[in-house]
Design a protein around this motif. Sequence first.
Motif: not given
Length: 227
Positions: A6-8, A15-20, A23-31, A106-111
């Motif tokens: 969940l991204i708030v 929102l758009r940047l994190v969503h992209i 999603t590429e990293a394999g997560y389902k993103v809910i905004q 965004p990569k750091e957020l993924s980590f």
Amino acid sequence: MMTNILIVDDDLNILRLVHIHLTEAGYKVIQAKDGMEALDILKTEACDLAVVDLMMPFMDGYELTKAIRNQYDIPVILLTAKNQIEDKERGFQAGTDDYLVKPFEPKELSFRIKALLRRYDHQPDGSIVRVGNTTINKKSYEVKIKDRTFLLPLKEFELLFFLLSNPMQVFSREQLIEQIWGLDYEGDERTVDVHIKRLRERFSQLTDDFQIKTVRGIGYLLEVHRQ
């Protein structure tokens, strides 16, 4: 099974940047664009982790983090444009698990998401620790001694849970800071001493099940007295 994140944030670009990226990293993103919308989503959608912006209309990130903490057992990462130690402190007091300052990669957020999900993954099996008449529950954040229940401040609880989960092991203040407050913590190591003192004051009269010992020149150890 897909992991729901969940991204708030009220910033649509974020929102758009994190969503992209996620999603590429394999997560389902809910905004969600604000805290109220986020809480509505959480009532109907099972989310595995929340990424929460600090500055939002209606309900700020601190309030939303507290609300999530009270109702759901999921990790929270706080996003902020500020890098003030006071903000970090307020964030951790509200119950956030991690902190990321904008602008971020965004990569750091993924980590960080991956690391937190891994940490939370291990909890269900070891979420309850029992020693004698003392039971400490990581899901409800309660400590029970015989028929009495205690609710501790978050960091005191986490410190006690960690020590009870690793009895008879000596930990330095530095190790405890890293475990309980995280690598980014910029405060003083005396914080550990203060929290240990509070735990001793709380429990020394209540139970003989355990005792937190000072190991001179090194740190602390929790001694268990099994009846």
